[in-house]
Design an enzyme around this catalytic site. Structure first.
Site, PDB file in Angstrom:
ATOM      1  N   SER A  21       0.849  -1.182   0.000  1.00 33.89           N
ATOM      2  CA  SER A  21       0.000   0.000   0.000  1.00 33.89           C
ATOM      3  C   SER A  21       0.885   1.232   0.000  1.00 33.89           C
ATOM      4  O   SER A  21       1.867   1.295   0.747  1.00 33.89           O
ATOM      5  CB  SER A  21      -0.902  -0.004   1.242  1.00 33.89           C
ATOM      6  OG  SER A  21      -1.746   1.131   1.239  1.00 33.89           O
ATOM      7  N   HIS A  77      -2.750   7.238  -4.389  1.00 29.91           N
ATOM      8  CA  HIS A  77      -2.829   6.052  -3.529  1.00 29.91           C
ATOM      9  C   HIS A  77      -2.882   4.828  -4.430  1.00 29.91           C
ATOM     10  O   HIS A  77      -3.535   4.837  -5.469  1.00 29.91           O
ATOM     11  CB  HIS A  77      -4.084   6.117  -2.660  1.00 29.91           C
ATOM     12  CG  HIS A  77      -4.500   4.804  -2.085  1.00 29.91           C
ATOM     13  ND1 HIS A  77      -5.552   4.061  -2.606  1.00 29.91           N
ATOM     14  CD2 HIS A  77      -4.008   4.075  -1.056  1.00 29.91           C
ATOM     15  CE1 HIS A  77      -5.687   2.954  -1.907  1.00 29.91           C
ATOM     16  NE2 HIS A  77      -4.767   2.918  -0.967  1.00 29.91           N
ATOM     17  N   VAL A 120      -2.340  -3.135  -3.584  1.00 28.66           N
ATOM     18  CA  VAL A 120      -2.640  -4.485  -4.078  1.00 28.66           C
ATOM     19  C   VAL A 120      -2.479  -5.438  -2.900  1.00 28.66           C
ATOM     20  O   VAL A 120      -1.522  -5.328  -2.138  1.00 28.66           O
ATOM     21  CB  VAL A 120      -1.738  -4.906  -5.265  1.00 28.66           C
ATOM     22  CG1 VAL A 120      -2.164  -4.192  -6.540  1.00 28.66           C
ATOM     23  CG2 VAL A 120      -0.269  -4.633  -4.984  1.00 28.66           C
ATOM     24  N   HIS A 134      -6.332   7.605 -15.948  1.00 27.64           N
ATOM     25  CA  HIS A 134      -7.392   6.633 -16.232  1.00 27.64           C
ATOM     26  C   HIS A 134      -7.036   5.736 -17.418  1.00 27.64           C
ATOM     27  O   HIS A 134      -7.394   4.555 -17.431  1.00 27.64           O
ATOM     28  CB  HIS A 134      -8.718   7.346 -16.464  1.00 27.64           C
ATOM     29  CG  HIS A 134      -9.447   7.657 -15.188  1.00 27.64           C
ATOM     30  ND1 HIS A 134     -10.353   6.799 -14.628  1.00 27.64           N
ATOM     31  CD2 HIS A 134      -9.376   8.731 -14.359  1.00 27.64           C
ATOM     32  CE1 HIS A 134     -10.826   7.323 -13.505  1.00 27.64           C
ATOM     33  NE2 HIS A 134     -10.244   8.495 -13.320  1.00 27.64           N
ATOM     34  N   GLY A 168      -4.637  -5.263  15.137  1.00 25.51           N
ATOM     35  CA  GLY A 168      -3.414  -5.082  15.905  1.00 25.51           C
ATOM     36  C   GLY A 168      -2.208  -4.799  15.043  1.00 25.51           C
ATOM     37  O   GLY A 168      -1.081  -5.138  15.412  1.00 25.51           O
ATOM     38  N   GLY A 169      -2.423  -4.172  13.896  1.00 26.48           N
ATOM     39  CA  GLY A 169      -1.317  -3.832  13.013  1.00 26.48           C
ATOM     40  C   GLY A 169      -0.450  -2.716  13.587  1.00 26.48           C
ATOM     41  O   GLY A 169      -0.754  -2.131  14.630  1.00 26.48           O
ATOM     42  N   ARG A 170       0.617  -2.423  12.889  1.00 28.84           N
ATOM     43  CA  ARG A 170       1.567  -1.403  13.364  1.00 28.84           C
ATOM     44  C   ARG A 170       1.025  -0.016  13.027  1.00 28.84           C
ATOM     45  O   ARG A 170       0.911   0.365  11.861  1.00 28.84           O
ATOM     46  CB  ARG A 170       2.917  -1.626  12.696  1.00 28.84           C
ATOM     47  CG  ARG A 170       4.011  -0.671  13.166  1.00 28.84           C
ATOM     48  CD  ARG A 170       5.352  -1.107  12.604  1.00 28.84           C
ATOM     49  NE  ARG A 170       6.435  -0.288  13.131  1.00 28.84           N
ATOM     50  CZ  ARG A 170       6.990   0.726  12.473  1.00 28.84           C
ATOM     51  NH1 ARG A 170       6.548   1.056  11.267  1.00 28.84           N
ATOM     52  NH2 ARG A 170       7.994   1.407  13.008  1.00 28.84           N
TER      53      ARG A 170
END
Length: 301
Positions: free
Chosen positions: A90, A104, A107, A143, A256-258
């Site tokens: 990301s 942004h 995948v 696009h 609970g990710g960083r």
């Protein structure tokens, strides 16, 4: 094993994008490896106060666990009780120049397994562009690259995923889109693993072609305090979307990710104002009237 193939691709994609962004910016990215106590970890690569990028981050994560967070199991109740793995790349780029748009891209791959049952898996991702000052040629180019990434797999994908993007990146409380869209898809498994994995590879591989020329075209344009002020105001919408609506942010925080890596997408300088409106017929007003609405940028209708 599928997860190892996907992981290898994601790490290579992260490295490729970081190297190209370093070339454009001129300042090296910081590399920050981390581990998650509940299982897994990742690598965050970011730059702050660069020559071109006020903040840019490309994050790889591979996390796993025994119980899904509410953001994932709410719309897939059949996954309750399964062990799961989620991995992805990301990124968000916030250029310093207000004429250069924020971008942004994401995948990701998810798999949930239970002994004696078939794994449940899917891919998701996409890319979208958030300008502060609108340029038709930038929107059309972005696009067109999105369409080029998808057309080899199914010519129906671009119009479907474009509409999905327009609907997803929409601030309901503001009644306005976050930017000019792009493509977005989730829960993709139709067509089998190889079809979906190859599509994800194509989306990731088309990101630099979609964004780098726009960034290079706009990064040197002259701007003043007025433009910086409007940029900071519009960045507030970015923060609002990410904290209120974004499924990836909610999944990361609930699982609970960083936190540092999850909130890496936030712009460094932001402003909010009470009931502010742009001057009529200004370039700021033109962003709202001409760009912050769903448009057929490629003339396909």
């Amino acid at each position: 094993m599928h997860t190892e193939r996907v992981k290898e691709f994601l790490l290579e994609l992260q490295q490729l994008i970081v190297e190209r962004m370093q070339q454009i910016d001129g300042k090296p990215f910081r590399r920050d490896g981390w581990e998650r106590p509940e299982g897994g970890g990742g690598l965050s690569c970011l730059v702050e106060d660069g020559d071109v990028l006020e903040r840019g981050g490309v994050n790889f994560s591979h996390v796993k666990g025994d119980k899904l967070p509410p953001s994932a199991s709410a719309h897939r109740p059949e996954l309750a009780g399964r062990q799961w793995e989620a991995m992805g790349v990301s990124l968000v780029m916030h250029p310093r120049n207000p004429y250069a748009p924020t971008v942004h891209m994401n995948v990701r791959y998810f798999v949930a397994e239970k002994p004696g049952e078939e794994p449940v898996w899917w891919f998701g991702g996409g890319m979208d562009l958030t300008p502060y000052y609108g340029f038709e040629e930038d929107a059309t180019h972005f696009h067109s690259m999105c369409k080029r990434a998808l057309d080899p797999f199914n010519t129906d994908y671009y119009p479907r995923f474009k509409q999905w993007c327009d609907e997803y990146f929409y601030l309901k409380h503001r009644k306005e889109p976050r930017g000019i869209g792009g493509i977005f898809f989730d829960d993709l498994s139709a067509g089998g693993f190889e079809h979906c994995f190859n599509l994800i590879e194509s989306v990731g591989d088309h990101f630099l072609a979609a964004y780098a020329p726009i960034l290079q075209r706009r990064a040197g344009m002259h701007y003043g305090e007025r433009e910086r002020d409007f940029q900071a105001y519009r960045r507030g919408r970015y923060v609002e979307f990410n904290l209120v609506f974004d499924r990836g942010t909610l999944f990361g925080l609930q699982s609970g990710g960083r936190t540092e890596s999850i909130l890496m997408s936030m712009p460094p300088i932001v402003k909010w104002r009470y009931d502010w409106h742009p001057e009529p017929d200004s370039e700021e007003a033109r962003l709202y009237s001409d760009f912050l609405r769903p448009r057929d940028w490629l003339g396909l209708a």
